[in-house]
Design an enzyme around this catalytic site. Sequence first.
Site, mmCIF file in Angstrom:
data_model
loop_
_atom_site.group_PDB
_atom_site.id
_atom_site.type_symbol
_atom_site.label_atom_id
_atom_site.label_comp_id
_atom_site.label_asym_id
_atom_site.label_seq_id
_atom_site.Cartn_x
_atom_site.Cartn_y
_atom_site.Cartn_z
ATOM 1 C CG HIS A 1 -32.716 43.667 -38.915
ATOM 2 N ND1 HIS A 1 -32.523 43.286 -37.766
ATOM 3 C CD2 HIS A 1 -33.531 44.978 -39.442
ATOM 4 C CE1 HIS A 1 -33.701 44.044 -37.168
ATOM 5 N NE2 HIS A 1 -34.127 44.975 -37.841
ATOM 6 C CG ASP B 1 -31.118 40.433 -36.909
ATOM 7 O OD1 ASP B 1 -31.361 40.835 -35.752
ATOM 8 O OD2 ASP B 1 -31.185 41.272 -37.794
ATOM 9 C CB CYS C 1 -29.196 57.637 -52.864
ATOM 10 S SG CYS C 1 -29.328 58.271 -51.094
ATOM 11 C CG HIS D 1 -37.166 56.303 -40.644
ATOM 12 N ND1 HIS D 1 -35.810 56.461 -41.170
ATOM 13 C CD2 HIS D 1 -37.275 55.150 -40.521
ATOM 14 C CE1 HIS D 1 -35.208 55.326 -41.406
ATOM 15 N NE2 HIS D 1 -36.084 54.463 -41.039
ATOM 16 C CG ASP E 1 -36.233 51.320 -33.447
ATOM 17 O OD1 ASP E 1 -36.851 51.396 -34.322
ATOM 18 O OD2 ASP E 1 -34.842 50.788 -33.668
HETATM 19 C C1 UDX Z 1 -35.659 49.208 -39.810
HETATM 20 C C2 UDX Z 1 -36.571 50.014 -38.777
HETATM 21 O O1 UDX Z 1 -37.657 50.738 -39.340
HETATM 22 C C3 UDX Z 1 -35.626 50.702 -37.687
HETATM 23 O O2 UDX Z 1 -36.320 51.522 -37.008
HETATM 24 C C4 UDX Z 1 -34.524 49.899 -36.971
HETATM 25 O O3 UDX Z 1 -33.773 50.425 -36.219
HETATM 26 C C5 UDX Z 1 -33.798 48.909 -38.110
HETATM 27 O O4 UDX Z 1 -34.630 48.382 -38.951
HETATM 28 P P1 UDX Z 1 -35.164 50.894 -41.605
HETATM 29 O O5 UDX Z 1 -36.410 51.610 -41.465
HETATM 30 O O6 UDX Z 1 -34.851 50.710 -43.079
HETATM 31 O O7 UDX Z 1 -34.621 49.804 -40.599
HETATM 32 O O8 UDX Z 1 -34.252 52.146 -41.319
HETATM 33 P P2 UDX Z 1 -32.665 52.467 -40.997
HETATM 34 O O9 UDX Z 1 -32.344 51.420 -39.855
HETATM 35 O O10 UDX Z 1 -32.216 53.491 -40.961
HETATM 36 O O11 UDX Z 1 -31.932 51.298 -42.028
HETATM 37 C C6 UDX Z 1 -32.050 51.878 -43.648
HETATM 38 C C7 UDX Z 1 -30.555 51.297 -44.161
HETATM 39 O O12 UDX Z 1 -30.658 51.683 -45.590
HETATM 40 C C8 UDX Z 1 -29.319 52.343 -43.764
HETATM 41 O O13 UDX Z 1 -28.361 51.630 -43.606
HETATM 42 C C9 UDX Z 1 -29.275 53.378 -44.977
HETATM 43 O O14 UDX Z 1 -27.951 53.535 -45.105
HETATM 44 C C10 UDX Z 1 -29.631 52.355 -46.163
HETATM 45 N N1 UDX Z 1 -30.082 53.189 -46.899
HETATM 46 C C11 UDX Z 1 -31.460 54.029 -47.005
HETATM 47 C C12 UDX Z 1 -29.628 53.494 -48.187
HETATM 48 O O15 UDX Z 1 -28.502 52.650 -48.575
HETATM 49 N N2 UDX Z 1 -30.237 54.321 -49.424
HETATM 50 C C13 UDX Z 1 -31.386 54.651 -49.066
HETATM 51 O O16 UDX Z 1 -31.732 55.571 -50.147
HETATM 52 C C14 UDX Z 1 -32.020 54.763 -47.740
#
Ligand code: UDX
Length: 467
Positions: free
Chosen positions: A21, A116, A342, A359, A383
């Site tokens: 978020h 948000d 990363c 995921h 989601d």
């Molecule tokens: C959560 C929910 O799980 C997701 O389903 C929802 O849509 C948004 O909130 P998260 O599970 O962390 O988020 O996944 P994601 O939405 O993909 O966000 C992860 C963020 O972390 C991305 O912006 C990604 O670029 C960043 N990230 C992830 C990194 O910068 N480095 C990493 O190694 C892994």
Amino acid sequence: MVNYSSHRLHILVLPYPSQGHINPLFQFARRLAGHTGVRCTVAVTRFVASSARPATTGSVHVAVFSDGCDDVGPEGVGGHRRPYFDRLSSAGPESVDWILRSESELGRPVHVVVYDAFLPWAQGVARRHGAACAAFLTQACAVDVLYTHLRASRIPHPPVLREEELPEVMAGLATRLELTDLPTFMVDKNRPPGLLELLMNQFAGLDTVDHVLVNSFHDLEPQEADYLATTWGAKTVGPTMPSVYLGNGLLDDDDASSGIHLQTPMTSECKAWLDDHPVLSVVYVSFGSIASLTSEQMAEVAEGLYRSGKPFLWVVRSTETTKLPANFTKRAKGRGLIVPWCPQLEVLAHPSVGCFVTHCGWNSTLEAISSGVPIVAMPHWSDQPTNAKYVQDVWHVGVRVPPDSEGVMRREEIEMCIRHVMEGKMCKEFKTRALEWSKKAKKAMSKGGSSDVNILDFLSNSARLDF
Ligand code: UDX
């Protein structure tokens, strides 16, 4: 020194305190602050501010508020679950109220609060200070449409357990969804308490806010975006990625890694490893910032990756490393690199990356599509199944790994899906499609593009409000 009085418009941006978020809202703030006369302040919790490294540029300011868990953060009270939500909604309003008061006393009153949608109480705080309100939805439009239907009882109350209970056609969606495509909290009998309520509460008060903004772009989800526009007056403003990755650099946006990182990036090691590999040869694997896989599932991923024969870069967060099969790190040496975190956008933009095993969190999905990287979808919860369905059947940029009857995605399937996306008959087509979407994402954020127009519209409406 910045002359604050020259800022005509001060916007406070308030993300829910998790990486998925903070990233989109922080990048949105940067985008806004790139416009002359706009000052942006991003408010993060005390815990985030102390554990992350707010690598901000001059354009965005950071303020700190309390979620009632200053020293321990969400994990200290059981993670992103009801006890944490209760603390946040009890301590948050007064603390954010204090930020607005202080900013006013410093002579730079906040004119608009972009909150948000996970934090609907922010609307009341903004109103008390005479500020306008914009709710920011962080999920895909398709998922927002689904929750909108659920809220209006056009879908039976969860858990929905039988296919026949679902309407044949759901207005505003590009495709028919089956049970396995719905957000998990709509079908899971044992869903963690509080989560569905949190998601549904996003829509509380949307009919009274001044703006509803969504992190997507119109070309990607036209029916869905139009449905939300009609229902909530929503506007797509994404993908809210740093402009350097969208080929339309903003002023003051030269530092691609600028952001608020809850984990420590490993830029130089990853970069050197990626540089060492041929174009489109590497499988990048990450399950985001929250998903916690079972040890069984981790072993299946490890073996699937190994059997695919491809070099892989796998993000295994420090809390997950104990679940790796014994000796795997040793066995994978030379073939794969395992890192605790990363710079994902930089990795996706690297020429050696051929596909992304994800995921399907919304940010990861949108980032892959915008970077032109095909996807192997392994949805975990929330989601993510809906995003995975769109990846495979609407956007045609990859495949979803089918789970077995116990819900585990097995090594053979993982291996097959990776091969299918990296070397199969469809490989070229997936890449072509992904590059087409990437072009469209860039266009949406470029001058005159759909999201750019919506952002300008939001800013000019905000500036016109009588403060
Ligand atoms: C959560 C929910 O799980 C997701 O389903 C929802 O849509 C948004 O909130 P998260 O599970 O962390 O988020 O996944 P994601 O939405 O993909 O966000 C992860 C963020 O972390 C991305 O912006 C990604 O670029 C960043 N990230 C992830 C990194 O910068 N480095 C990493 O190694 C892994």
